[in-house]
Motif scaffolding. Structure first.
Motif, mmCIF file in Angstrom:
data_model
loop_
_atom_site.group_PDB
_atom_site.id
_atom_site.type_symbol
_atom_site.label_atom_id
_atom_site.label_comp_id
_atom_site.label_asym_id
_atom_site.label_seq_id
_atom_site.Cartn_x
_atom_site.Cartn_y
_atom_site.Cartn_z
ATOM 1 N N ALA A 33 -11.414 28.515 -25.402
ATOM 2 C CA ALA A 33 -11.564 29.639 -26.337
ATOM 3 C C ALA A 33 -11.878 29.124 -27.740
ATOM 4 O O ALA A 33 -12.758 29.661 -28.430
ATOM 5 C CB ALA A 33 -10.294 30.494 -26.349
ATOM 6 N N ASP A 34 -11.197 28.061 -28.171
ATOM 7 C CA ASP A 34 -11.485 27.459 -29.483
ATOM 8 C C ASP A 34 -12.906 26.923 -29.530
ATOM 9 O O ASP A 34 -13.600 27.042 -30.542
ATOM 10 C CB ASP A 34 -10.507 26.314 -29.771
ATOM 11 C CG ASP A 34 -9.121 26.798 -30.164
ATOM 12 O OD1 ASP A 34 -8.989 27.984 -30.523
ATOM 13 O OD2 ASP A 34 -8.172 25.995 -30.107
ATOM 14 N N GLU A 35 -13.354 26.333 -28.436
ATOM 15 C CA GLU A 35 -14.709 25.792 -28.351
ATOM 16 C C GLU A 35 -15.747 26.905 -28.488
ATOM 17 O O GLU A 35 -16.752 26.779 -29.199
ATOM 18 C CB GLU A 35 -14.866 25.084 -26.993
ATOM 19 C CG GLU A 35 -15.946 24.065 -26.934
ATOM 20 C CD GLU A 35 -15.654 22.868 -27.808
ATOM 21 O OE1 GLU A 35 -16.598 22.458 -28.501
ATOM 22 O OE2 GLU A 35 -14.523 22.361 -27.802
ATOM 23 N N VAL A 36 -15.506 28.010 -27.802
ATOM 24 C CA VAL A 36 -16.402 29.163 -27.884
ATOM 25 C C VAL A 36 -16.492 29.655 -29.326
ATOM 26 O O VAL A 36 -17.590 29.856 -29.870
ATOM 27 C CB VAL A 36 -15.914 30.293 -26.943
ATOM 28 C CG1 VAL A 36 -16.649 31.590 -27.231
ATOM 29 C CG2 VAL A 36 -16.096 29.894 -25.479
ATOM 30 N N VAL A 37 -15.345 29.823 -29.974
ATOM 31 C CA VAL A 37 -15.328 30.304 -31.364
ATOM 32 C C VAL A 37 -16.061 29.324 -32.275
ATOM 33 O O VAL A 37 -16.847 29.732 -33.145
ATOM 34 C CB VAL A 37 -13.876 30.525 -31.848
ATOM 35 C CG1 VAL A 37 -13.829 30.774 -33.349
ATOM 36 C CG2 VAL A 37 -13.240 31.690 -31.096
ATOM 37 N N HIS A 38 -15.806 28.033 -32.076
ATOM 38 C CA HIS A 38 -16.428 26.994 -32.896
ATOM 39 C C HIS A 38 -17.944 27.132 -32.910
ATOM 40 O O HIS A 38 -18.584 27.063 -33.963
ATOM 41 C CB HIS A 38 -16.018 25.617 -32.346
ATOM 42 C CG HIS A 38 -16.710 24.471 -33.001
ATOM 43 N ND1 HIS A 38 -16.310 23.950 -34.207
ATOM 44 C CD2 HIS A 38 -17.799 23.741 -32.614
ATOM 45 C CE1 HIS A 38 -17.109 22.941 -34.540
ATOM 46 N NE2 HIS A 38 -18.022 22.797 -33.593
ATOM 47 N N TRP A 39 -18.558 27.361 -31.727
ATOM 48 C CA TRP A 39 -20.010 27.426 -31.653
ATOM 49 C C TRP A 39 -20.561 28.804 -31.990
ATOM 50 O O TRP A 39 -21.627 28.915 -32.604
ATOM 51 C CB TRP A 39 -20.496 26.950 -30.285
ATOM 52 C CG TRP A 39 -20.360 25.465 -30.182
ATOM 53 C CD1 TRP A 39 -19.424 24.776 -29.464
ATOM 54 C CD2 TRP A 39 -21.143 24.492 -30.868
ATOM 55 N NE1 TRP A 39 -19.587 23.430 -29.659
ATOM 56 C CE2 TRP A 39 -20.637 23.220 -30.511
ATOM 57 C CE3 TRP A 39 -22.218 24.559 -31.738
ATOM 58 C CZ2 TRP A 39 -21.180 22.036 -31.004
ATOM 59 C CZ3 TRP A 39 -22.759 23.379 -32.226
ATOM 60 C CH2 TRP A 39 -22.237 22.137 -31.863
ATOM 61 N N LEU A 40 -19.863 29.859 -31.620
ATOM 62 C CA LEU A 40 -20.342 31.197 -31.974
ATOM 63 C C LEU A 40 -20.396 31.367 -33.488
ATOM 64 O O LEU A 40 -21.272 32.057 -34.019
ATOM 65 C CB LEU A 40 -19.447 32.278 -31.366
ATOM 66 C CG LEU A 40 -19.468 32.417 -29.843
ATOM 67 C CD1 LEU A 40 -18.549 33.563 -29.413
ATOM 68 C CD2 LEU A 40 -20.875 32.633 -29.305
ATOM 69 N N ASP A 41 -19.472 30.716 -34.182
ATOM 70 C CA ASP A 41 -19.417 30.822 -35.639
ATOM 71 C C ASP A 41 -20.625 30.168 -36.308
ATOM 72 O O ASP A 41 -20.897 30.409 -37.480
ATOM 73 C CB ASP A 41 -18.120 30.181 -36.142
ATOM 74 C CG ASP A 41 -17.814 30.564 -37.583
ATOM 75 O OD1 ASP A 41 -18.013 31.750 -37.933
ATOM 76 O OD2 ASP A 41 -17.386 29.689 -38.356
ATOM 77 N N ARG A 42 -21.374 29.368 -35.573
ATOM 78 C CA ARG A 42 -22.535 28.686 -36.136
ATOM 79 C C ARG A 42 -23.848 29.405 -35.846
ATOM 80 O O ARG A 42 -24.903 28.954 -36.260
ATOM 81 C CB ARG A 42 -22.578 27.246 -35.611
ATOM 82 C CG ARG A 42 -21.592 26.378 -36.378
ATOM 83 C CD ARG A 42 -21.018 25.257 -35.564
ATOM 84 N NE ARG A 42 -20.071 24.481 -36.350
ATOM 85 C CZ ARG A 42 -18.837 24.874 -36.646
ATOM 86 N NH1 ARG A 42 -18.381 26.035 -36.225
ATOM 87 N NH2 ARG A 42 -18.032 24.130 -37.371
#
Length: 197
Positions: A51-60
C-alpha cells in the motif's frame, strides 16, 4: 490488510442526479449516494508495505485535469444481470490516467487487471432481478445524462468487508495539474520505497 482501489469522486450535483435513478426495479440493492465513484483500478487486498508502494508512485503522477460527464445507463451480465450502471463517454485524458495507474500497479508487482477498463458509476447490485424488468428499467432511463464536471484529483479508496457498495474511505488524494504539458512517469530507475507509515 486494506482492500484498495483508485477512483474518481462524483460531485454532489451529479450524485444527486444519479440518485434520481434509484427505485423501480425489484431485486436491486441501491448504492448509497455518498459511495458513487468511477473506479480507475481495483488493487485488492494488499499488505501495508505494498500500500505504501502504491501511494509512493501514485503521488508522482503528473496528468492534466479534465472534464467528464455521465451519460446513459446499462447493466453488467447480459443473461443474468448483476449490476446497474451509469456510463461515462470516452475522454482521452481519463484513459491516459487509468493506463498510467495500471502500468504503475504492474511495475510494482501487482497482476494485470483482467477486466477491460469500462468507466462507469455502479448504481445498484442486482439479486434475482428478472431480465425483462431490467430491460424495462434501462429503456425508461436511457437518455440519462449529467452536466460535465471537472476532475481535479483522483483518490485511493479503501473498503471494509461487506457485500459491495461501500462504505468507502479516502486514504489518499492525488491532485491533477492545470498545465497543458506533462510527461508520463519514468519508472526505469524504480526502487522499492521505504515504508511511509
Amino acid at each position: 490488510m486494506p482492500r484498495l482501489f483508485t477512483a474518481l469522486e462524483i460531485p454532489r450535483e451529479q450524485a444527486l442526479s444519479l440518485s434520481l435513478l434509484r427505485g423501480g426495479l425489484p431485486g436491486a440493492r441501491w448504492i448509497d449516494v455518498e459511495n458513487y465513484h468511477i473506479t480507475l483500478r481495483f488493487i485488492g487486498d494488499v499488505d501495508f508495505r505494498t500500500a505504501d508502494e502504491v501511494v509512493h508512485w501514485l503521488d508522482r503522477i503528473e496528468r492534466p485535469s479534465f472534464s467528464v460527464r455521465l451519460s446513459g445507463t446499462g447493466s453488467f451480465g447480459s443473461k443474468k444481470p448483476h449490476a446497474l450502471w451509469a456510463g461515462v463517454p470516452y475522454v482521452p485524458e481519463l484513459y491516459a490516467l487509468q493506463g498510467e495507474i495500471e502500468r504503475i500497479c504492474q511495475r510494482i508487482g501487482l497482476g494485470a487487471d483482467p477486466r477491460k477498463f469500462t468507466p462507469h458509476v455502479t448504481l445498484a447490485r442486482l439479486r434475482g432481478s428478472k431480465l425483462a424488468d431490467v430491460a424495462d428499467y434501462l429503456s425508461a432511463r436511457g437518455n440519462f445524462q449529467t452536466m460535465p464536471f471537472k476532475v481535479n484529483r483522483f483518490v485511493l479508496l479503501s473498503s471494509r468487508d461487506s457485500v459491495g457498495g461501500g462504505p468507502y474511505r479516502v486514504e489518499e488524494a492525488f491532485d491533477l495539474t492545470d498545465e497543458d504539458r506533462y510527461e508520463s512517469l519514468d519508472m526505469s530507475d524504480w526502487q522499492p520505497a521505504t515504508s511511509m507509515s
